[in-house]
Design a protein around this motif. Structure first.
Motif, PDB file in Angstrom:
ATOM      1  N   UNK A  21     -10.605   4.946   9.870  1.00 17.64           N
ATOM      2  CA  UNK A  21      -9.333   5.528  10.275  1.00 17.64           C
ATOM      3  C   UNK A  21      -9.427   5.696  11.783  1.00 17.64           C
ATOM      4  N   UNK A  22      -8.480   5.099  12.534  1.00 18.00           N
ATOM      5  CA  UNK A  22      -8.579   5.159  13.989  1.00 18.00           C
ATOM      6  C   UNK A  22      -7.470   5.976  14.644  1.00 18.00           C
ATOM      7  N   UNK A  23      -6.424   6.323  13.893  1.00 16.43           N
ATOM      8  CA  UNK A  23      -5.365   7.193  14.417  1.00 16.43           C
ATOM      9  C   UNK A  23      -4.588   7.794  13.252  1.00 16.43           C
ATOM     10  N   UNK A  24      -4.148   9.055  13.448  1.00 16.71           N
ATOM     11  CA  UNK A  24      -3.410   9.761  12.400  1.00 16.71           C
ATOM     12  C   UNK A  24      -2.232  10.483  13.047  1.00 16.71           C
ATOM     13  N   UNK A  25      -1.065  10.386  12.410  1.00 15.66           N
ATOM     14  CA  UNK A  25       0.085  11.190  12.829  1.00 15.66           C
ATOM     15  C   UNK A  25       0.634  11.885  11.592  1.00 15.66           C
ATOM     16  N   UNK A  26       1.773  12.542  11.735  1.00 14.79           N
ATOM     17  CA  UNK A  26       2.352  13.275  10.605  1.00 14.79           C
ATOM     18  C   UNK A  26       2.707  12.380   9.428  1.00 14.79           C
ATOM     19  N   UNK A  27       3.155  11.141   9.704  1.00 17.36           N
ATOM     20  CA  UNK A  27       3.665  10.292   8.625  1.00 17.36           C
ATOM     21  C   UNK A  27       2.900   8.993   8.418  1.00 17.36           C
ATOM     22  N   UNK A  28       2.055   8.602   9.374  1.00 20.29           N
ATOM     23  CA  UNK A  28       1.352   7.323   9.270  1.00 20.29           C
ATOM     24  C   UNK A  28      -0.115   7.462   9.658  1.00 20.29           C
ATOM     25  N   UNK A  29      -0.900   6.480   9.211  1.00 23.99           N
ATOM     26  CA  UNK A  29      -2.315   6.385   9.549  1.00 23.99           C
ATOM     27  C   UNK A  29      -2.577   4.951  10.004  1.00 23.99           C
ATOM     28  N   UNK A  30      -3.373   4.801  11.060  1.00 21.30           N
ATOM     29  CA  UNK A  30      -3.780   3.475  11.507  1.00 21.30           C
ATOM     30  C   UNK A  30      -5.248   3.294  11.158  1.00 21.30           C
ATOM     31  N   UNK A  31      -5.547   2.160  10.523  1.00 24.27           N
ATOM     32  CA  UNK A  31      -6.918   1.877  10.084  1.00 24.27           C
ATOM     33  C   UNK A  31      -7.358   0.518  10.620  1.00 24.27           C
ATOM     34  N   UNK A  32      -8.671   0.347  10.696  1.00 28.30           N
ATOM     35  CA  UNK A  32      -9.223  -0.965  11.037  1.00 28.30           C
ATOM     36  C   UNK A  32     -10.226  -1.348   9.967  1.00 28.30           C
ATOM     37  N   UNK A  33     -10.347  -2.657   9.761  1.00 27.23           N
ATOM     38  CA  UNK A  33     -11.274  -3.181   8.762  1.00 27.23           C
ATOM     39  C   UNK A  33     -11.723  -4.548   9.230  1.00 27.23           C
ATOM     40  N   UNK A  34     -13.029  -4.802   9.140  1.00 29.30           N
ATOM     41  CA  UNK A  34     -13.537  -6.138   9.443  1.00 29.30           C
ATOM     42  C   UNK A  34     -14.286  -6.638   8.228  1.00 29.30           C
ATOM     43  N   UNK A  35     -14.278  -7.947   8.081  1.00 30.64           N
ATOM     44  CA  UNK A  35     -15.005  -8.528   6.965  1.00 30.64           C
ATOM     45  C   UNK A  35     -14.541  -9.939   6.683  1.00 30.64           C
ATOM     46  N   UNK A  36     -14.991 -10.454   5.561  1.00 32.73           N
ATOM     47  CA  UNK A  36     -14.587 -11.785   5.116  1.00 32.73           C
ATOM     48  C   UNK A  36     -13.073 -11.777   4.890  1.00 32.73           C
ATOM     49  N   UNK A  37     -12.387 -12.858   5.218  1.00 32.68           N
ATOM     50  CA  UNK A  37     -10.932 -12.891   5.058  1.00 32.68           C
ATOM     51  C   UNK A  37     -10.438 -12.507   3.660  1.00 32.68           C
ATOM     52  N   UNK A  38     -11.171 -12.856   2.613  1.00 31.43           N
ATOM     53  CA  UNK A  38     -10.742 -12.485   1.257  1.00 31.43           C
ATOM     54  C   UNK A  38     -10.797 -10.971   1.051  1.00 31.43           C
ATOM     55  N   UNK A  39     -11.780 -10.302   1.660  1.00 31.57           N
ATOM     56  CA  UNK A  39     -11.864  -8.841   1.592  1.00 31.57           C
ATOM     57  C   UNK A  39     -10.625  -8.233   2.254  1.00 31.57           C
ATOM     58  N   UNK A  40     -10.232  -8.767   3.398  1.00 25.66           N
ATOM     59  CA  UNK A  40      -9.050  -8.273   4.088  1.00 25.66           C
ATOM     60  C   UNK A  40      -7.784  -8.563   3.294  1.00 25.66           C
ATOM     61  N   UNK A  41      -7.728  -9.713   2.635  1.00 23.90           N
ATOM     62  CA  UNK A  41      -6.589 -10.032   1.764  1.00 23.90           C
ATOM     63  C   UNK A  41      -6.456  -8.987   0.666  1.00 23.90           C
TER      64      UNK A  41
END
Length: 183
Positions: free
Chosen positions: A128-148
Motif C-alpha cells: 500500500x503506497x497511498x491512502x485517502x478517505x475513499x481510495x487506496x493506491x497499491x503497487x505490485x511486482x511479479x510475473x505478468x500472470x500474477x498481476x493479471x
C-alpha cells in the motif's frame, strides 16, 4: 492461455500468440522512436514494450512482447536488424526466462473494506503506497500472470486508475551459473 476481460457489456478475449524479444541497441536519442516506427510502418502489433539502459551505459535493452498474429517472428527480426542501432536480438522462451512487470493501481476502498483489501494486497505480496478517505493506491511486482490475477480481483472493489509497466525479461540462469554465483 486466453484470458477473458469485462469491459462494460462487451467481453474481450485475449488469444494473441505472444513472443518476447530482447533487443540490445545503442543508447542514443531516437532509437526507440525508430524501433516503434518500424513496427507502426509494417503494421506489427506491440503487446508490451519496456526500455532502459543496460549493463553498459552506452547500450539500452528493449523488451518487446510481440503479437505473432500480426507478422511472423522471422520477418520482425529481419526488419529490426536493418536498423543501424540494433546490436543483438534474442527471442526469450517464456519457459526459460524470468519475466517481471510492475503495476500501480488506485482502488475504491470504503472504510469497512480496508482490512479485507489490505489482506488481499498482503497475499499477493504488494504494498500500500497511498491512502485517502475513499481510495487506496497499491503497487505490485511479479510475473505478468500474477498481476493479471490481482487485477481481476481488484475489479470487485472498483479500479479508479491502473498502470502497468510492460514486461522486462532475461534468460534464466542454467544450474551451473547459479552455483557459481552462490559461491
Amino acid at each position: 492461455m486466453p484470458r477473458t476481460r469485462e469491459y462494460g457489456v462487451n467481453t474481450y478475449r485475449e488469444t494473441m500468440n505472444h513472443h518476447i524479444l530482447s533487443v540490445l541497441v545503442q543508447n542514443r536519442p531516437g532509437v526507440l522512436a525508430r524501433v516503434a516506427g518500424l513496427f507502426a510502418r509494417r503494421g506489427y502489433n506491440i503487446f508490451s514494450l519496456a526500455v532502459a539502459p543496460a549493463e553498459d551505459p552506452h547500450r539500452s535493452r528493449i523488451t518487446i512482447v510481440v503479437d505473432l498474429d500480426s507478422a511472423p517472428l522471422e520477418q520482425i527480426t529481419k526488419q529490426l536488424f536493418k536498423l543501424i542501432d540494433v546490436i543483438k536480438i534474442s527471442e526469450l522462451d517464456p519457459s526459460r526466462s524470468v519475466e517481471r512487470e510492475l503495476m500501480i493501481a488506485t482502488i475504491k476502498a470504503a472504510a469497512d473494506q480496508r482490512s479485507e483489501f489490505a489482506s488481499l494486497v498482503d497475499i499477493f505480496e504488494g504494498k500500500v503506497i497511498a491512502v485517502s478517505d475513499e481510495v487506496i493506491t497499491v503497487s505490485l511486482e511479479g510475473h505478468p500472470e500474477k498481476l493479471d490475477d490481482f487485477e481481476d480481483l481488484l475489479s470487485a472493489y472498483g479500479i479508479v486508475e491502473l498502470q502497468r509497466t510492460g514486461r522486462v525479461a532475461l534468460p534464466k540462469l542454467d544450474r551451473s551459473s547459479r552455483l557459481r554465483l552462490a559461491n
